[in-house]
Enzyme design. Structure first.
Site, PDB file in Angstrom:
ATOM      1  N   LYS A 167       9.835   0.110   0.161  1.00  0.00           N
ATOM      2  CA  LYS A 167       8.397   0.810   0.804  1.00  0.00           C
ATOM      3  C   LYS A 167       7.693  -0.341   1.614  1.00  0.00           C
ATOM      4  CE  LYS A 167       4.837   3.635   1.462  1.00  0.00           C
ATOM      5  NZ  LYS A 167       5.169   4.483   2.550  1.00  0.00           N
ATOM      6  N   LYS A 236      -3.505  -3.781   3.160  1.00  0.00           N
ATOM      7  CA  LYS A 236      -2.926  -4.033   1.868  1.00  0.00           C
ATOM      8  C   LYS A 236      -1.612  -4.260   1.939  1.00  0.00           C
ATOM      9  CE  LYS A 236      -1.522  -0.732  -1.076  1.00  0.00           C
ATOM     10  NZ  LYS A 236      -1.480   0.168  -2.037  1.00  0.00           N
TER      11      LYS A 236
HETATM   12  P1  NAD Z   1      -6.995   7.494  -2.038  1.00  0.00           P
HETATM   13  O1  NAD Z   1      -7.929   6.283  -1.998  1.00  0.00           O
HETATM   14  O2  NAD Z   1      -7.354   8.862  -1.214  1.00  0.00           O
HETATM   15  O3  NAD Z   1      -6.602   7.902  -3.474  1.00  0.00           O
HETATM   16  C1  NAD Z   1      -6.614   6.860  -4.716  1.00  0.00           C
HETATM   17  C2  NAD Z   1      -7.298   7.727  -5.933  1.00  0.00           C
HETATM   18  O4  NAD Z   1      -7.284   6.847  -6.895  1.00  0.00           O
HETATM   19  C3  NAD Z   1      -8.747   7.907  -5.695  1.00  0.00           C
HETATM   20  O5  NAD Z   1      -9.145   9.266  -5.713  1.00  0.00           O
HETATM   21  C4  NAD Z   1      -9.458   6.975  -6.634  1.00  0.00           C
HETATM   22  O6  NAD Z   1     -10.826   7.631  -7.246  1.00  0.00           O
HETATM   23  C5  NAD Z   1      -8.503   6.917  -7.775  1.00  0.00           C
HETATM   24  N1  NAD Z   1      -8.582   5.742  -8.623  1.00  0.00           N
HETATM   25  C6  NAD Z   1      -8.901   4.462  -8.317  1.00  0.00           C
HETATM   26  N2  NAD Z   1      -8.894   3.919  -9.456  1.00  0.00           N
HETATM   27  C7  NAD Z   1      -8.555   4.412 -10.580  1.00  0.00           C
HETATM   28  C8  NAD Z   1      -8.344   4.293 -11.873  1.00  0.00           C
HETATM   29  N3  NAD Z   1      -8.570   3.199 -12.448  1.00  0.00           N
HETATM   30  N4  NAD Z   1      -7.773   5.505 -12.598  1.00  0.00           N
HETATM   31  C9  NAD Z   1      -7.666   6.518 -11.839  1.00  0.00           C
HETATM   32  N5  NAD Z   1      -7.588   6.815 -10.621  1.00  0.00           N
HETATM   33  C10 NAD Z   1      -8.123   5.878  -9.774  1.00  0.00           C
HETATM   34  O7  NAD Z   1      -5.549   6.804  -1.707  1.00  0.00           O
HETATM   35  P2  NAD Z   1      -4.345   7.602  -1.027  1.00  0.00           P
HETATM   36  O8  NAD Z   1      -4.283   7.615   0.367  1.00  0.00           O
HETATM   37  O9  NAD Z   1      -4.149   8.987  -1.894  1.00  0.00           O
HETATM   38  O10 NAD Z   1      -3.345   6.550  -1.392  1.00  0.00           O
HETATM   39  C11 NAD Z   1      -2.535   6.313  -2.762  1.00  0.00           C
HETATM   40  C12 NAD Z   1      -1.546   5.506  -2.846  1.00  0.00           C
HETATM   41  O11 NAD Z   1      -0.489   5.858  -2.105  1.00  0.00           O
HETATM   42  C13 NAD Z   1      -1.858   4.101  -2.206  1.00  0.00           C
HETATM   43  O12 NAD Z   1      -1.146   3.060  -3.084  1.00  0.00           O
HETATM   44  C14 NAD Z   1      -1.321   4.112  -0.873  1.00  0.00           C
HETATM   45  O13 NAD Z   1      -0.963   2.905  -0.459  1.00  0.00           O
HETATM   46  C15 NAD Z   1      -0.150   5.151  -1.038  1.00  0.00           C
HETATM   47  N6  NAD Z   1      -0.015   5.833   0.237  1.00  0.00           N
HETATM   48  C16 NAD Z   1      -0.750   6.353   0.778  1.00  0.00           C
HETATM   49  C17 NAD Z   1      -0.518   7.214   1.911  1.00  0.00           C
HETATM   50  C18 NAD Z   1      -1.317   7.934   2.860  1.00  0.00           C
HETATM   51  O14 NAD Z   1      -0.962   8.157   4.093  1.00  0.00           O
HETATM   52  N7  NAD Z   1      -2.681   7.914   2.486  1.00  0.00           N
HETATM   53  C19 NAD Z   1       0.981   7.410   2.378  1.00  0.00           C
HETATM   54  C20 NAD Z   1       2.009   6.655   1.449  1.00  0.00           C
HETATM   55  C21 NAD Z   1       1.712   6.006   0.483  1.00  0.00           C
END
Ligand code: NAD
Length: 285
Positions: A167, A236
């Site tokens: 990834k 990141k």
């Molecule tokens: P986001 O910030 O929308 O969601 C992350 C969630 O985690 C938030 O709602 C936050 O409140 C919660 N959180 C933070 N600390 C926490 C804890 N200690 N316990 C429980 N929940 C907690 O981010 P996202 O866009 O949904 O991305 C999530 C993951 O997926 C990341 O690692 C990102 O790199 C990856 N990702 C994102 C995308 C995208 O397009 N957004 C695509 C592929 C992968």
């Protein structure tokens, strides 16, 4: 089968919606009160803490911001995870974190599987993500009823940590291609070629990439910049590529300049902006 999801933001929230729609018994935990309310409206039950959520689940899905958060949450919930449960980590994390969490699982009697995803919130909401799975293959097979709901494609990459390594490589290529396609578009515009014509040609040739096929038409050329993936998250991932290269002793000679652009030169573009805004760097010079 009971499924718990920890982290219900852009990606995790989409997964909750898909699993509830498929008739699964879904519980979630996210510290954000607005997100908790949204999850209730989707039909999921909401736990007060990650620890409370962990008890009684057959599968726990993580969708957390970064590796350090994955480790902190796992340290909190590990003693409460049921024997033979599977933790599927869809966060973009690191190979070393995954390997450490898989060991923690062996000690505590559960499996920890890498399952980072591609496709963004649109694919999470539609159940069409791509997932790179790694770890114990028997546990990966047992996840099939869930991964079939969440994904259009799964790839089993290898042993624990391999999914996150793959990834990181994928996002390194996406970060590089965003910069390079933007430069190619500007160069050709200066030479009198319209971006649409250029991209049609590139996409029929050997220069095409996910960025030229999807990002430019969908989020850049139309000015939408609403992919749901932020500059902060891609920064990141760029950092994770540099870190993995350093750990493995590999020189990223070509990527180094592009990484510098993402991590420092483009400092005027905030972390909250859409990641496609990197294509604006260098425009107007
Ligand atoms: P986001 O910030 O929308 O969601 C992350 C969630 O985690 C938030 O709602 C936050 O409140 C919660 N959180 C933070 N600390 C926490 C804890 N200690 N316990 C429980 N929940 C907690 O981010 P996202 O866009 O949904 O991305 C999530 C993951 O997926 C990341 O690692 C990102 O790199 C990856 N990702 C994102 C995308 C995208 O397009 N957004 C695509 C592929 C992968």
């Amino acid at each position: 089968m009971k499924i718990g999801i920890i982290g219900c933001g852009n990606m995790g929230g989409g997964m909750v919606g898909q699993l509830v729609a498929a008739g699964m018994d879904v519980s979630c935990y996210d510290p954000d009160a607005d997100i908790q309310a949204r999850m209730r409206t989707l039909g999921a039950s909401v736990a007060e803490t990650a620890r409370a959520l962990a008890t009684g689940q057959g599968i726990i899905i993580l969708s957390l911001p970064k590796a350090q958060v994955v480790e902190a949450v796992m340290a909190e919930i590990a003693p409460y995870i049921e024997a033979d449960a599977i933790v599927l980590d869809t966060s973009t994390s690191t190979p070393t974190t995954s390997q450490a969490m898989a060991k923690l699982g062996q000690t505590n009697g559960f499996d920890f599987i890498d399952g980072p995803v591609s496709g963004g919130p649109a694919a999470a909401n539609a159940g069409t993500m791509t997932m790179l799975l790694a770890g114990n293959h028997a546990a990966i097979d047992r996840l099939a009823p869930v991964t079939q709901i969440l994904t259009a494609k799964t790839v089993v990459v290898g042993a624990s940590g391999a999914g996150h390594a793959a990834k990181i490589a994928n996002n390194m290529l996406c970060a590089a291609n965003l910069v390079l396609v933007a430069e190619a578009v500007r160069m050709c515009e200066a030479a009198g070629v319209k971006p649409e014509g250029l991209l049609e040609g590139v996409n029929a040739g050997s220069g095409r990439s996910g960025v030229s096929v999807v990002n430019f038409p969908k989020w850049v050329l139309n000015g939408a910049f609403d992919s749901g993936f932020t500059m902060g998250l891609m920064r990141k991932d760029v950092g994770l590529a540099l870190e993995l290269a350093e750990q493995t002793g590999v020189d990223l000679n070509g990527f180094a300049g592009i990484a510098d652009l993402w991590l420092s030169k483009s400092g005027d573009i905030p972390d909250t902006a859409d990641f496609n805004e990197i294509t604006k760097y260098g425009a107007g010079k």
